[in-house]
Design a protein around this motif. Structure first.
Motif, mmCIF file in Angstrom:
data_model
loop_
_atom_site.group_PDB
_atom_site.id
_atom_site.type_symbol
_atom_site.label_atom_id
_atom_site.label_comp_id
_atom_site.label_asym_id
_atom_site.label_seq_id
_atom_site.Cartn_x
_atom_site.Cartn_y
_atom_site.Cartn_z
ATOM 1 N N SER A 1 18.720 42.250 11.873
ATOM 2 C CA SER A 1 19.124 42.457 13.199
ATOM 3 C C SER A 1 20.370 42.959 13.624
ATOM 4 C CB SER A 1 18.977 40.873 14.123
ATOM 5 O OG SER A 1 17.661 40.546 14.129
ATOM 6 N N PHE A 2 21.160 42.501 12.684
ATOM 7 C CA PHE A 2 22.513 43.070 13.230
ATOM 8 C C PHE A 2 22.755 44.455 12.682
ATOM 9 C CE2 PHE A 2 27.274 43.496 12.250
ATOM 10 C CZ PHE A 2 27.948 43.196 13.517
ATOM 11 N N LEU A 3 22.161 45.145 11.860
ATOM 12 C CA LEU A 3 22.226 46.563 11.444
ATOM 13 C C LEU A 3 21.250 47.132 12.175
ATOM 14 C CD1 LEU A 3 21.855 46.404 7.421
ATOM 15 C CD2 LEU A 3 23.915 47.083 8.695
ATOM 16 N N MET A 4 20.251 46.428 12.791
ATOM 17 C CA MET A 4 19.490 47.278 13.957
ATOM 18 C C MET A 4 20.500 47.505 15.074
ATOM 19 S SD MET A 4 16.436 48.192 13.420
ATOM 20 C CE MET A 4 15.594 49.199 14.406
ATOM 21 N N ALA A 5 21.078 46.595 15.429
ATOM 22 C CA ALA A 5 21.774 46.600 16.700
ATOM 23 C C ALA A 5 22.934 47.704 16.381
ATOM 24 C CB ALA A 5 22.683 45.149 16.823
ATOM 25 N N MET A 6 23.375 47.872 15.387
ATOM 26 C CA MET A 6 24.234 48.994 15.083
ATOM 27 C C MET A 6 23.591 50.312 15.015
ATOM 28 S SD MET A 6 26.477 47.377 12.033
ATOM 29 C CE MET A 6 27.554 48.691 11.409
#
Lengths: 81, 161
Positions: A37-42
């Motif tokens: 999720s965090f990489l997706m947010a990036m």
């Protein structure tokens, strides 16, 4: 939009997604989903969609991980073979 | 048994850092809610961030302390308060213009003398309502997910919650 950063992020996302569905430890799977999720947010921020990235970081990496860990505390940690 | 003990153990570093961080998380959540009309963010995101501060408090200090700080009755009241703010602002637009403006057409609420300022203030009010509801609902979901286990362990100690 910077192409090398995009490629690196998307490659990492694919690797993390594959790891999340193959790993047998459910806590590790939750942590991998948090990283996903965090990489997706990036990636969303990289695509100039700050609002969607903000929501993904707050809900996906924050609230959902806490919910999944709370749900995991009710069941066993290791997946059956 | 050792795992049970590890959960109960208190860590001074984690507690101090959380004590320092929680007010800033909440301040940031309020900033996100208020600036949601002009930039990225909004009621939903701010509410989630505000709820995550309560989640952090519950994780660090345990259910008994968190239940004392944020009782279930207040939670239920806040849930419906947010919805009432949202619906009330929407209905106010219809009421003050006697049915000529649409639902949630904020500009017609006579808060100031300017149409645009009315619209901005009405939008902020609606965002605050959304934020309150999302905050209460997400906190309540997390409280209910972790509740049963602690309740069985404490044997009625959490009854006052």
């Amino acid at each position: 939009m910077i192409v090398p950063i995009d490629l690196a992020l998307l490659t990492l996302i694919v690797i993390i997604a594959l790891a999340a569905i193959t790993v047998r430890d459910l806590l590790s799977a939750i942590m991998l989903l948090c990283a996903y999720s965090f990489l997706m947010a990036m990636v969303w921020v990289e695509m100039h969609s700050v609002d969607v990235g903000f929501t993904e970081a707050a809900v996906g990496a924050g609230a959902t991980t806490a919910f999944l860990i709370a749900a995991l505390s009710r069941t066993v940690r290791w997946e059956k073979k | 048994m050792s795992e049970e003990k590890r959960i109960r153990e208190r860590d001074v570093i984690i507690e101090t850092i959380s004590r320092l961080m929680i007010p800033f998380i909440q301040l940031f959540a309020l900033y996100v809610i208020i600036h949601g009309t002009k930039g990225p963010g909004g009621g939903f995101q701010g509410g989630v961030i505000f709820a995550s501060s309560f989640v952090l408090y519950l994780v660090v200090f345990g259910l008994a302390a968190a239940g004392k700080r944020f009782p279930e009755g207040a939670d239920t009241a806040l849930m419906s308060t947010g919805v009432y703010i949202f619906a009330g602002v929407g209905l106010l637009c219809i009421l003050v213009t006697l049915g000529t403006a649409e639902y949630l057409n904020y500009g017609f609420i006579p808060l100031t003398h300017h149409f645009e300022e009315n619209r901005a203030l009405g939008m902020d009010l609606v965002e605050i309502g959304i934020g309150i509801t999302v905050m209460a609902v997400i906190t309540e979901i997390f409280f209910n997910l972790v509740w049963k286990k602690e309740e069985e362990k404490g044997k009625g100690k959490e009854e006052q919650r």
